[in-house]
Design a protein around this motif. Structure first.
Motif, PDB file in Angstrom:
ATOM      1  N   LEU A  45       1.469 -19.669  51.305  1.00 42.44           N
ATOM      2  CA  LEU A  45       0.589 -20.780  51.665  1.00 42.44           C
ATOM      3  C   LEU A  45       1.103 -21.522  52.895  1.00 42.44           C
ATOM      4  O   LEU A  45       0.318 -22.051  53.682  1.00 42.44           O
ATOM      5  CB  LEU A  45       0.459 -21.749  50.485  1.00 42.44           C
ATOM      6  CG  LEU A  45      -0.222 -21.217  49.223  1.00 42.44           C
ATOM      7  CD1 LEU A  45      -0.372 -22.337  48.197  1.00 42.44           C
ATOM      8  CD2 LEU A  45      -1.580 -20.613  49.538  1.00 42.44           C
ATOM      9  N   LEU A  99      -3.698 -26.912  48.404  1.00 37.85           N
ATOM     10  CA  LEU A  99      -3.967 -25.585  47.884  1.00 37.85           C
ATOM     11  C   LEU A  99      -3.038 -25.340  46.700  1.00 37.85           C
ATOM     12  O   LEU A  99      -1.872 -25.752  46.725  1.00 37.85           O
ATOM     13  CB  LEU A  99      -3.739 -24.489  48.934  1.00 37.85           C
ATOM     14  CG  LEU A  99      -4.828 -24.272  49.993  1.00 37.85           C
ATOM     15  CD1 LEU A  99      -4.771 -25.368  51.058  1.00 37.85           C
ATOM     16  CD2 LEU A  99      -4.661 -22.914  50.654  1.00 37.85           C
ATOM     17  N   TYR A 101      -2.114 -22.067  43.966  1.00 34.79           N
ATOM     18  CA  TYR A 101      -2.357 -20.658  43.646  1.00 34.79           C
ATOM     19  C   TYR A 101      -1.673 -20.269  42.349  1.00 34.79           C
ATOM     20  O   TYR A 101      -0.495 -20.585  42.129  1.00 34.79           O
ATOM     21  CB  TYR A 101      -1.841 -19.753  44.771  1.00 34.79           C
ATOM     22  CG  TYR A 101      -1.981 -18.277  44.471  1.00 34.79           C
ATOM     23  CD1 TYR A 101      -3.212 -17.648  44.583  1.00 34.79           C
ATOM     24  CD2 TYR A 101      -0.892 -17.518  44.050  1.00 34.79           C
ATOM     25  CE1 TYR A 101      -3.369 -16.299  44.296  1.00 34.79           C
ATOM     26  CE2 TYR A 101      -1.029 -16.172  43.759  1.00 34.79           C
ATOM     27  CZ  TYR A 101      -2.265 -15.562  43.882  1.00 34.79           C
ATOM     28  OH  TYR A 101      -2.412 -14.233  43.589  1.00 34.79           O
ATOM     29  N   TYR A 158     -14.105 -29.321  47.094  1.00 32.74           N
ATOM     30  CA  TYR A 158     -13.166 -28.265  46.698  1.00 32.74           C
ATOM     31  C   TYR A 158     -13.914 -27.024  46.240  1.00 32.74           C
ATOM     32  O   TYR A 158     -15.094 -27.065  45.909  1.00 32.74           O
ATOM     33  CB  TYR A 158     -12.237 -28.753  45.581  1.00 32.74           C
ATOM     34  CG  TYR A 158     -12.835 -28.769  44.191  1.00 32.74           C
ATOM     35  CD1 TYR A 158     -12.735 -27.652  43.347  1.00 32.74           C
ATOM     36  CD2 TYR A 158     -13.512 -29.888  43.710  1.00 32.74           C
ATOM     37  CE1 TYR A 158     -13.291 -27.665  42.078  1.00 32.74           C
ATOM     38  CE2 TYR A 158     -14.057 -29.901  42.442  1.00 32.74           C
ATOM     39  CZ  TYR A 158     -13.943 -28.788  41.625  1.00 32.74           C
ATOM     40  OH  TYR A 158     -14.504 -28.795  40.368  1.00 32.74           O
ATOM     41  N   VAL A 192      -8.779 -24.730  46.475  1.00 38.38           N
ATOM     42  CA  VAL A 192      -8.734 -25.279  47.834  1.00 38.38           C
ATOM     43  C   VAL A 192      -9.427 -26.638  47.789  1.00 38.38           C
ATOM     44  O   VAL A 192     -10.608 -26.721  47.457  1.00 38.38           O
ATOM     45  CB  VAL A 192      -9.440 -24.363  48.848  1.00 38.38           C
ATOM     46  CG1 VAL A 192      -9.332 -24.963  50.258  1.00 38.38           C
ATOM     47  CG2 VAL A 192      -8.839 -22.960  48.825  1.00 38.38           C
ATOM     48  N   LEU A 227      -8.748 -16.910  50.669  1.00 42.14           N
ATOM     49  CA  LEU A 227      -9.410 -18.206  50.503  1.00 42.14           C
ATOM     50  C   LEU A 227     -10.819 -18.079  49.949  1.00 42.14           C
ATOM     51  O   LEU A 227     -11.265 -18.937  49.174  1.00 42.14           O
ATOM     52  CB  LEU A 227      -9.468 -18.937  51.844  1.00 42.14           C
ATOM     53  CG  LEU A 227      -8.142 -19.354  52.482  1.00 42.14           C
ATOM     54  CD1 LEU A 227      -8.397 -19.939  53.866  1.00 42.14           C
ATOM     55  CD2 LEU A 227      -7.422 -20.369  51.610  1.00 42.14           C
TER      56      LEU A 227
END
Length: 236
Positions: A45, A99, A101, A158, A192, A227
């Motif tokens: 990231l 962000l 993940y 988002y 995101v 993304l």
């Protein structure tokens, strides 16, 4: 109903045992084993999003607030990578980017949506709505909402990627998770989030839309599916 003889009871017990064993074997056979996260093993990231692009640069004067130890521990269990930055442009407008993940989107480990996270921090979350962002790379199904606390007004945009698709809300997340599981895959997930501060939510959402377009254009093409996911039928 007649009385069961010892022999018939034994037969019933054997059948029940066979059915239980068969169910256990079937469950194990149907358990998803293919981790979609393997496709993005080398993605960081920190380097995915450029530090400067299209008139936006990281505002080093803004230090993101660190969450409390309990929240930090929870985030570590949910996400393998997180990123938090504030960008500023020449006009002094600022956009906060976050962000998160997670490589395993099972029910217990699925990404937490801002509606939940902000409410847990004492914000009033209102006006949540499904929206579609426009970009040079197709439409982006997203969510928008406003978080308020002690005079702070934070409009938020988002989206959530699960596996190869973008999902909105618990229902879509759940359906995607089951569908991937039936196909033998364990989907990964990415949240995101972009947000700004201001009472004029319309103007703030326009600013966020502009920032998202610039950000997506700045990301390397081969990393963009990280993304946005991949359309059905696209190559992996």
């Amino acid at each position: 109903m007649g009385l069961q003889t010892p022999k018939s009871r034994l037969t019933v017990a054997i059948i029940a045992t066979v059915l239980m064993l068969g169910s256990a074997v079937a469950s194990k056979a149907l358990a998803p084993t293919q981790r979609m996260a393997a496709r993005y093993a080398g993605v960081s990231l920190e380097t995915l999003i450029p530090r400067e692009f299209s008139g936006w640069r990281i505002d080093d004067s803004i230090i993101p607030l660190a969450p409390d130890p309990t929240t930090t521990a929870e985030l570590a269990s949910l996400y393998s990578q997180t990123l938090s930055r504030t960008y500023v442009n020449a006009s002094g407008q600022r956009v906060m980017l976050a962000l998160a993940y997670g490589g395993d989107q099972s029910r217990e480990l699925q990404v937490h949506r801002p509606e939940v996270c902000y409410a847990a921090q004492g914000f009033q979350v209102k006006d949540a709505a499904k929206v579609t962002l426009q970009s040079a790379f197709g439409t982006v199904p997203a969510m928008q909402l406003v978080a308020r606390r002690s005079g702070r007004v934070e409009p938020i945009t988002y989206w959530v990627r699960m596996g190869d698709e973008l999902v909105r809300g618990n229902l879509e997340q759940g359906i995607a998770r089951v569908r991937y599981g039936l196909g033998g895959s364990i989907p990964d997930g990415l949240l995101v989030r972009v947000s700004t501060l201001g009472d004029d939510t319309g103007a703030q959402y326009e600013l966020q839309q502009s920032f998202v377009q610039a950000m997506l254009s700045a990301v390397k093409p081969d990393a963009r599916p990280y993304l946005l996911g991949r359309p059905a039928g696209a190559a992996s």
